[in-house]
Scaffold this active site. Structure first.
Site, short mmCIF file in Angstrom:
data_model
loop_
_atom_site.label_atom_id
_atom_site.label_comp_id
_atom_site.label_asym_id
_atom_site.label_seq_id
_atom_site.Cartn_x
_atom_site.Cartn_y
_atom_site.Cartn_z
N HIS A 29 17.83 -66.15 20.71
CA HIS A 29 17.96 -67.34 19.97
C HIS A 29 19.08 -67.93 19.71
O HIS A 29 19.52 -68.71 18.46
CB HIS A 29 17.17 -67.13 18.63
CG HIS A 29 15.70 -66.80 18.79
ND1 HIS A 29 15.10 -65.72 19.33
CD2 HIS A 29 14.62 -67.66 18.61
CE1 HIS A 29 13.86 -65.71 19.60
NE2 HIS A 29 13.55 -66.94 19.24
N ASP A 59 22.43 -58.40 24.78
CA ASP A 59 22.96 -58.05 23.49
C ASP A 59 24.57 -57.58 23.54
O ASP A 59 24.72 -57.18 24.80
CB ASP A 59 22.16 -56.64 23.13
CG ASP A 59 22.49 -56.53 21.50
OD1 ASP A 59 22.14 -57.21 20.88
OD2 ASP A 59 23.13 -55.74 21.22
N SER A 60 25.28 -58.24 23.01
CA SER A 60 26.55 -58.25 23.17
C SER A 60 27.26 -58.11 21.88
O SER A 60 26.93 -58.22 20.92
CB SER A 60 27.05 -59.68 24.03
OG SER A 60 26.46 -60.79 23.44
N PHE A 81 31.75 -69.93 22.17
CA PHE A 81 30.99 -69.97 21.04
C PHE A 81 31.42 -68.67 20.32
O PHE A 81 32.44 -67.79 20.79
CB PHE A 81 29.40 -69.91 21.31
CG PHE A 81 29.01 -68.63 22.22
CD1 PHE A 81 29.17 -68.59 23.44
CD2 PHE A 81 28.49 -67.66 21.38
CE1 PHE A 81 28.46 -67.45 24.23
CE2 PHE A 81 27.95 -66.29 22.16
CZ PHE A 81 28.22 -66.34 23.45
N TYR A 85 33.15 -65.59 18.77
CA TYR A 85 34.52 -65.02 18.48
C TYR A 85 35.41 -65.45 19.71
O TYR A 85 36.61 -65.20 19.89
CB TYR A 85 34.42 -63.65 18.66
CG TYR A 85 33.83 -63.13 17.43
CD1 TYR A 85 34.73 -62.50 16.52
CD2 TYR A 85 32.38 -63.10 17.28
CE1 TYR A 85 33.97 -61.72 15.22
CE2 TYR A 85 31.71 -62.49 16.37
CZ TYR A 85 32.39 -61.80 15.19
OH TYR A 85 31.94 -61.13 14.12
N ASP A 86 34.87 -66.50 20.51
CA ASP A 86 35.71 -66.96 21.60
C ASP A 86 37.20 -67.48 21.26
O ASP A 86 38.04 -67.34 21.81
CB ASP A 86 34.99 -68.19 22.50
CG ASP A 86 34.11 -67.75 23.41
OD1 ASP A 86 34.21 -66.24 23.69
OD2 ASP A 86 33.29 -68.42 23.88
N LYS A 98 35.69 -68.95 32.28
CA LYS A 98 35.00 -68.04 31.39
C LYS A 98 33.87 -67.07 32.53
O LYS A 98 33.84 -65.88 32.24
CB LYS A 98 34.57 -68.39 30.08
CG LYS A 98 33.84 -67.21 29.11
CD LYS A 98 33.40 -67.92 27.90
CE LYS A 98 32.69 -66.63 27.30
NZ LYS A 98 32.03 -66.94 26.03
N HIS A 149 32.60 -60.67 30.03
CA HIS A 149 31.51 -59.64 29.89
C HIS A 149 30.19 -59.96 30.43
O HIS A 149 29.72 -59.18 31.22
CB HIS A 149 31.59 -58.98 28.52
CG HIS A 149 31.47 -60.19 27.36
ND1 HIS A 149 32.36 -61.38 27.42
CD2 HIS A 149 30.77 -60.46 26.51
CE1 HIS A 149 31.95 -62.19 26.65
NE2 HIS A 149 30.66 -61.56 26.03
#
Ligand code: ITT
Length: 202
Positions: A8, A68-69, A159, A161-162, A182, A187
């Site tokens: 989401h 999940d990151s 988006f 914490y970039d 990117k 990651h």
């Protein structure tokens, strides 16, 4: 084929769409199918990615992909880690809509600042992709991007914490580099390469 993307988070959805497109795979968002968001009760990226992918595959009857990151900061013993989104959403500058991102990054910075001017600023983004089929079969792929944190935030792309993350080998933040770049070093790209090699070889 088509995959349900069990997220989401609009920033993630956009990146996953761009990463899947060259492989001829179409994304359907969990939001567009009205799929519920299961509680992320796992203690690891792997557990949470599987919770999300399995729930979406079960509810939709279509193969599902979840991400999940999070960010692990060396001097904070790996925090916020699996709690990266929680720090962003709840524990900082609550109730100032539109400024939550700045606040979350500020919480990390505040904790680093408490450790003095010579604090180790190394950090890494982690990404676990989980793919699940309606019959219960599943697989997980892990990706990693080493780097360091800067303050104040720089750049408007990406988006989360970039704007405070500078990947190793660069002097720009993830929010200052073009999405294509990117997608070559992130990651998420790292995990994606492993997923595609195993599940969607051309
Ligand atoms: P879903 O669970 O619906 O996918 P979420 O935002 O809750 O969305 P996570 O629980 O995986 O997702 O939290 C990931 C956190 O890490 C979130 O705060 C993101 O902003 C941040 N994050 C992950 N990948 C990022 C990236 O590439 N750049 C910047 N921040 C990232």
């Amino acid at each position: 084929g088509s995959l349900v993307i069990a997220t989401h988070n609009a920033g993630k959805l956009k990146e996953i769409g761009a990463l899947l497109e060259p492989h001829g795979l179409k994304c359907i968002s969990a939001g567009s199918l009205g799929l519920p968001e299961p509680p992320e009760t796992g203690r690891s990226f792997v557990e949470n990615a599987l919770i999300k992918a399995r729930a979406a595959a079960e509810a939709s009857g279509i193969v599902a992909l979840a991400d999940d990151s999070g960010l692990s900061v060396a001097a904070l013993d790996g925090r916020p880690g699996v709690y990266t989104a929680d720090w962003a959403e709840r524990q900082w500058f609550e109730g100032e809509p539109g400024r939550d991102w700045y606040m979350a990054m500020g919480k990390v910075e505040g904790l680093l600042a408490e450790r003095g001017p010579h604090v180790d600023r190394q950090a890494a983004f982690h990404c676990v992709l989980a793919i699940a089929w309606p019959d219960g079969e599943h697989a997980v792929y892990e990706g990693f991007a080493p780097g360091s944190l800067v303050w104040p935030p720089r750049g408007k792309l990406g988006f989360g914490y970039d704007p405070v993350f500078v990947p190793e080998g660069s002097d720009k933040t993830f929010a200052e580099i073009e999405p294509d770049r990117k997608h070559a070093i992130s990651h998420r790209a790292d995990a994606f390469a492993k997923l595609v090699a195993e599940q969607f070889p051309s």
